[in-house]
Design a protein around this motif. Structure first.
Motif, PDB file in Angstrom:
ATOM      1  N   ARG A   1      41.340  39.199  27.375  1.00  0.00           N
ATOM      2  CA  ARG A   1      40.570  37.950  27.951  1.00  0.00           C
ATOM      3  C   ARG A   1      39.835  38.321  28.928  1.00  0.00           C
ATOM      4  NH1 ARG A   1      45.594  36.481  25.848  1.00  0.00           N
ATOM      5  NH2 ARG A   1      46.400  38.116  27.120  1.00  0.00           N
ATOM      6  N   LEU A   2      38.897  37.474  29.257  1.00  0.00           N
ATOM      7  CA  LEU A   2      37.833  37.741  30.449  1.00  0.00           C
ATOM      8  C   LEU A   2      37.898  36.329  31.041  1.00  0.00           C
ATOM      9  CD1 LEU A   2      35.838  39.715  31.457  1.00  0.00           C
ATOM     10  CD2 LEU A   2      34.173  38.667  30.199  1.00  0.00           C
ATOM     11  N   TYR A   3      38.516  36.422  32.443  1.00  0.00           N
ATOM     12  CA  TYR A   3      38.993  35.502  33.219  1.00  0.00           C
ATOM     13  C   TYR A   3      37.669  35.123  34.271  1.00  0.00           C
ATOM     14  CZ  TYR A   3      43.801  36.081  32.266  1.00  0.00           C
ATOM     15  OH  TYR A   3      45.021  36.191  31.499  1.00  0.00           O
ATOM     16  N   GLY A   4      37.079  33.937  34.355  1.00  0.00           N
ATOM     17  CA  GLY A   4      36.128  33.749  35.100  1.00  0.00           C
ATOM     18  C   GLY A   4      35.489  32.523  35.200  1.00  0.00           C
TER      19      GLY A   4
ATOM     20  N   GLU B   1      36.905  31.704  41.279  1.00  0.00           N
ATOM     21  CA  GLU B   1      36.880  33.022  40.817  1.00  0.00           C
ATOM     22  C   GLU B   1      37.980  34.044  41.360  1.00  0.00           C
ATOM     23  OE1 GLU B   1      32.712  31.614  40.340  1.00  0.00           O
ATOM     24  OE2 GLU B   1      33.977  31.726  41.742  1.00  0.00           O
ATOM     25  N   GLU B   2      38.386  33.610  42.524  1.00  0.00           N
ATOM     26  CA  GLU B   2      39.511  34.429  43.083  1.00  0.00           C
ATOM     27  C   GLU B   2      40.958  34.265  42.162  1.00  0.00           C
ATOM     28  OE1 GLU B   2      42.337  34.369  47.253  1.00  0.00           O
ATOM     29  OE2 GLU B   2      40.696  33.147  47.032  1.00  0.00           O
ATOM     30  N   THR B   3      40.988  33.117  41.645  1.00  0.00           N
ATOM     31  CA  THR B   3      42.115  32.916  40.757  1.00  0.00           C
ATOM     32  C   THR B   3      41.680  33.768  39.406  1.00  0.00           C
ATOM     33  OG1 THR B   3      42.355  30.788  41.432  1.00  0.00           O
ATOM     34  CG2 THR B   3      43.046  31.078  38.987  1.00  0.00           C
ATOM     35  N   ALA B   4      40.521  34.185  39.173  1.00  0.00           N
ATOM     36  CA  ALA B   4      40.271  35.087  37.902  1.00  0.00           C
ATOM     37  C   ALA B   4      40.980  36.179  38.151  1.00  0.00           C
ATOM     38  CB  ALA B   4      38.783  35.013  37.694  1.00  0.00           C
ATOM     39  N   ALA B   5      40.555  36.848  39.466  1.00  0.00           N
ATOM     40  CA  ALA B   5      40.798  38.243  39.716  1.00  0.00           C
ATOM     41  C   ALA B   5      42.514  38.472  39.931  1.00  0.00           C
ATOM     42  CB  ALA B   5      40.327  38.671  41.186  1.00  0.00           C
ATOM     43  N   PHE B   6      43.083  37.468  40.492  1.00  0.00           N
ATOM     44  CA  PHE B   6      44.616  37.403  40.568  1.00  0.00           C
ATOM     45  C   PHE B   6      45.227  37.269  39.285  1.00  0.00           C
ATOM     46  CE2 PHE B   6      44.595  35.918  45.212  1.00  0.00           C
ATOM     47  CZ  PHE B   6      45.174  37.000  45.537  1.00  0.00           C
ATOM     48  N   ALA B   7      44.808  36.601  38.417  1.00  0.00           N
ATOM     49  CA  ALA B   7      45.277  36.292  36.955  1.00  0.00           C
ATOM     50  C   ALA B   7      45.031  37.724  36.170  1.00  0.00           C
ATOM     51  CB  ALA B   7      44.523  35.241  36.250  1.00  0.00           C
TER      52      ALA B   7
ATOM     53  N   CYS C   1      38.124  40.487  34.619  1.00  0.00           N
ATOM     54  CA  CYS C   1      37.579  39.086  34.992  1.00  0.00           C
ATOM     55  C   CYS C   1      35.860  39.492  35.473  1.00  0.00           C
ATOM     56  CB  CYS C   1      38.246  38.819  36.253  1.00  0.00           C
ATOM     57  SG  CYS C   1      38.223  40.224  37.749  1.00  0.00           S
ATOM     58  N   ALA C   2      35.345  38.110  35.796  1.00  0.00           N
ATOM     59  CA  ALA C   2      33.959  38.059  35.947  1.00  0.00           C
ATOM     60  C   ALA C   2      33.669  37.055  36.735  1.00  0.00           C
ATOM     61  CB  ALA C   2      33.280  37.967  34.613  1.00  0.00           C
TER      62      ALA C   2
ATOM     63  N   ASN D   1      30.509  36.017  42.099  1.00  0.00           N
ATOM     64  CA  ASN D   1      31.338  37.408  42.183  1.00  0.00           C
ATOM     65  C   ASN D   1      31.978  37.571  43.623  1.00  0.00           C
ATOM     66  OD1 ASN D   1      29.054  39.256  43.506  1.00  0.00           O
ATOM     67  ND2 ASN D   1      28.165  38.857  41.782  1.00  0.00           N
ATOM     68  N   LEU D   2      31.342  37.285  44.700  1.00  0.00           N
ATOM     69  CA  LEU D   2      31.937  37.259  45.825  1.00  0.00           C
ATOM     70  C   LEU D   2      33.477  36.751  45.962  1.00  0.00           C
ATOM     71  CD1 LEU D   2      29.032  36.916  48.513  1.00  0.00           C
ATOM     72  CD2 LEU D   2      30.434  38.942  47.956  1.00  0.00           C
ATOM     73  N   HIS D   3      33.554  35.487  45.218  1.00  0.00           N
ATOM     74  CA  HIS D   3      34.873  34.915  45.103  1.00  0.00           C
ATOM     75  C   HIS D   3      35.814  35.796  44.495  1.00  0.00           C
ATOM     76  CE1 HIS D   3      32.914  30.527  45.516  1.00  0.00           C
ATOM     77  NE2 HIS D   3      33.372  31.056  46.885  1.00  0.00           N
ATOM     78  N   LEU D   4      35.694  36.966  43.863  1.00  0.00           N
ATOM     79  CA  LEU D   4      36.342  37.931  43.241  1.00  0.00           C
ATOM     80  C   LEU D   4      37.301  38.619  44.093  1.00  0.00           C
ATOM     81  CD1 LEU D   4      34.341  39.165  40.129  1.00  0.00           C
ATOM     82  CD2 LEU D   4      36.261  37.639  39.979  1.00  0.00           C
ATOM     83  N   ILE D   5      36.651  38.892  45.353  1.00  0.00           N
ATOM     84  CA  ILE D   5      37.030  40.056  46.387  1.00  0.00           C
ATOM     85  C   ILE D   5      38.508  40.211  46.763  1.00  0.00           C
ATOM     86  CG2 ILE D   5      36.228  39.163  48.325  1.00  0.00           C
ATOM     87  CD1 ILE D   5      34.905  42.196  48.612  1.00  0.00           C
TER      88      ILE D   5
END
Length: 580
Positions: A21-24, A51-57, A71-72, A79-83
């Motif tokens: 999967r690719l979360y994003g 996107e923060e959820t994508a990285a946590f997931a 994740c993406a 992408n800053l929201h991933l951090i």
């Protein structure tokens, strides 16, 4: 036959590395990649709301499966929201590949709309963070990123401009083999010899275990039995080491319980097994310490070591067990087991008084009922704050359950996003998110992700209308609580409005039935439990030196609550202690 684009090649390599999967969240610079995922049979796009959820997931999925996940985020703000989630995954050693799509390559460095420099921004929370500035860097750069994430355990980030993603991929003669799993590491003979000598020379040895003991439960138990050592653990070691443990003396740290603190301070030799336990205030400074860890950079950074051993815990113990002399004297072990049981008996009494009539509901009671009713192979995701306390004290591991949280990074709002990643790995497995009202409301929008994908996650919401761990920290520091109160809605009504099952519980007698109904429900469900915000009793005197960051006191903080089924195990272990 049409030539592959860079985006298609990127997605192919991810699939070949085992990514499912690719979360994003979609965005213009990500469009070529999202379209390539749409057309790929082995990879799914998971549309989250933040996107923060994508990285946590992705981090949670990696911790559950041990596989590379991805994740993406789109250019700039996306992408800053991933951090934050990537920091958590990296500190949890979860292999995650993050795609940070980028502005057009011709505009980089010219102050373009949404311009950032992701290859620089993510360096602190990754082993590898690089920009693809030319199609000829593919596929080698992506393969290098994957091997960093898998081989070193943590995050890799690839920044990919949207225009380059849509260009034709370069021709390549052959595909490079990918690293998709890590090897075991055996210590050198010299370190094994020295550790054997230290163990044989010590009458009192204690083992303190962290997440590095995953997969080594049998070896730790055999080793502890051979050298008659009490076994304590850090929070991340709980799920791997606490169950079926006749040597258990509990957990050390702010959330600790039992006799772990005493066992680590009253021994002659303390052996740290696979733990990067961060609170050095809880570690002794007047006993010999040996540390075993697969990450050499962890060795000695928390305490002064007498011996550093670079190796996997399981492989190290397999080398040690046949070589150390079996100890006959159990006096130290038995004394610690008795202290452990006595400590648990004391706190359980405080928790059991009028618990079934107390309104608002004791959060300890909620956690204990959840523990009793949850499946034997449930995955628990745990919010940072007081939910950590209740999980540490009440969730009973058994070798099949998993307990995942932001235990190293300490982020709020992690439980719901982690539950999404955990549930995607197996829709038939029960996933329970132990959420606080503060954490849940921070990323509440992704409750809609549960509904959109019909993920049967069960959210148990400890709703005390406050940021209670922060409030506790303020009180201990001698400050009046301020800015910690939450004005909350009826979260169960919100869940129903989203299309999920929702029930609100305000009386203890209604709790078990509500949980049973929610757990039986086939789709997503939320149980909004109104809990007592005054669940902690503060000692009457706390000195200033007891306040050290998150480790608020040198194991002297009194939490007014019991420890559930752990008391039963402690009582059982006492049966093995010889009577005088």
């Amino acid at each position: 036959m049409a030539k592959q684009t860079v985006a298609e090649q990127f997605v192919d390599i991810l699939a070949r590395a085992g990514v499912k999967r690719l979360y994003g969240v979609v965005g213009d610079s990500l469009n070529p990649v999202v379209d390539a995922v749409r057309r790929h049979s082995a990879l799914d796009w998971v549309h989250v709301r933040h996107e923060e959820t994508a990285a946590f997931a992705a981090g949670a999925e990696a911790q559950i499966t041990g596989r590379l996940t991805a994740c993406a985020g789109s250019s700039g703000p996306g992408n800053l929201h991933l951090i934050n989630g990537l920091y958590d995954a990296h500190r949890s050693m979860a292999p995650v590949l993050a795609l940070a799509s980028h502005i057009p390559s011709t505009e980089i460095g010219l102050g373009y709309f949404q311009e950032t420099h992701p290859d620089q921004l993510f360096r602190e929370c990754s082993h590898y963070s690089e920009l693809i500035s030319n199609t000829r860097q593919m596929p080698r750069l992506l393969q290098t990123a994957i091997q960093h994430a898998v081989g070193q355990g943590g995050v890799s980030v690839v920044a990919l401009p949207g225009d380059i993603a849509g260009e034709p991929a370069p021709e390549r003669a052959a595909e490079t083999a990918l690293v998709t799993s890590r090897p075991t590491v055996r210590p050198g003979d010299e370190e094994i010899d020295r550790l054997v000598d230290m163990i044989d020379a010590a009458d009192r040895v204690t083992l303190f275990c962290g997440s590095g003991t995953a997969g080594a439960h049998a070896e730790v138990m055999e080793f502890a039995g051979r050298i008659k050592a009490p076994v304590g653990h850090a929070l991340r070691g709980k799920e791997w080491i606490q169950y079926d443990n006749p040597f258990d003396v509990g957990m050390s740290g702010l959330l600790g319980y039992g006799a772990a603190y005493e066992a680590t301070h009253e021994c002659e030799l303390l052996i740290l097994l696979g733990t990067d336990f961060p609170y050095n205030a809880f570690l002794p400074n007047d006993v010999k310490i040996a540390q075993v860890d697969v990450r050499p950079e962890h060795l000695g950074r928390r305490s002064k070591l007498d011996l550093a051993v670079w190796g996997d815990v399981r492989e190290t113990l397999r080398c040690l067990i046949p070589r150390v002399r079996e100890k006959k004297n159990r006096r130290f072990l038995d004394r610690m087991l008795k202290k452990h049981a006595e400590a648990l008996e004391g706190v359980v009494k405080a928790y059991t008084r009028k618990v079934e009539k107390h309104v608002p509901i004791h959060p300890e009671y909620v956690a204990s009922v959840v523990d009793e009713l949850a499946s034997e192979d449930a995955v628990f995701t745990v919010d940072t704050g007081m939910c950590n306390v209740w999980a540490a004290r009440y969730v009973s591991p058994n070798g099949r359950r998993r307990i995942i949280g932001s235990f190293s990074h300490g982020s709020m709002a992690n439980a719901l996003p982690m539950a999404i990643g955990a549930q995607f790995t197996d829709r038939r497995r029960q996933v329970v998110s132990l959420s606080g009202d503060g954490g849940f409301s921070m990323l509440m929008g992704d409750f809609l992700t549960l509904v959109q994908y019909d993920l049967p996650v069960k959210v148990v919401l400890f709703n005390n209308s406050s940021l209670s761990m922060v409030e506790l920290e303020m009180l201990v520091a001698g400050l009046p609580s301020h800015g910690t109160a939450n004005t909350n809605p009826d979260f169960a009504a919100v869940a129903r409005a989203c299309g999920a099952y929702g029930v609100r519980v305000e009386k203890p007698k209604d709790l078990a039935g509500a949980l049973k109904d929610a757990f039986k429900h086939k789709g997503p469900a939320l149980v909004d439990v109104v809990t007592d915000p005054n669940a902690l009793s503060i000692p009457p005197k706390i000195s200033a030196e007891m306040v050290t960051g998150f480790a608020l006191s040198a194991s002297k903080m009194v939490l007014d609550g019991g420890v559930g089924r752990m008391l039963q195990m402690a009582r059982s272990n006492l049966r093995n202690v010889p009577r005088p």
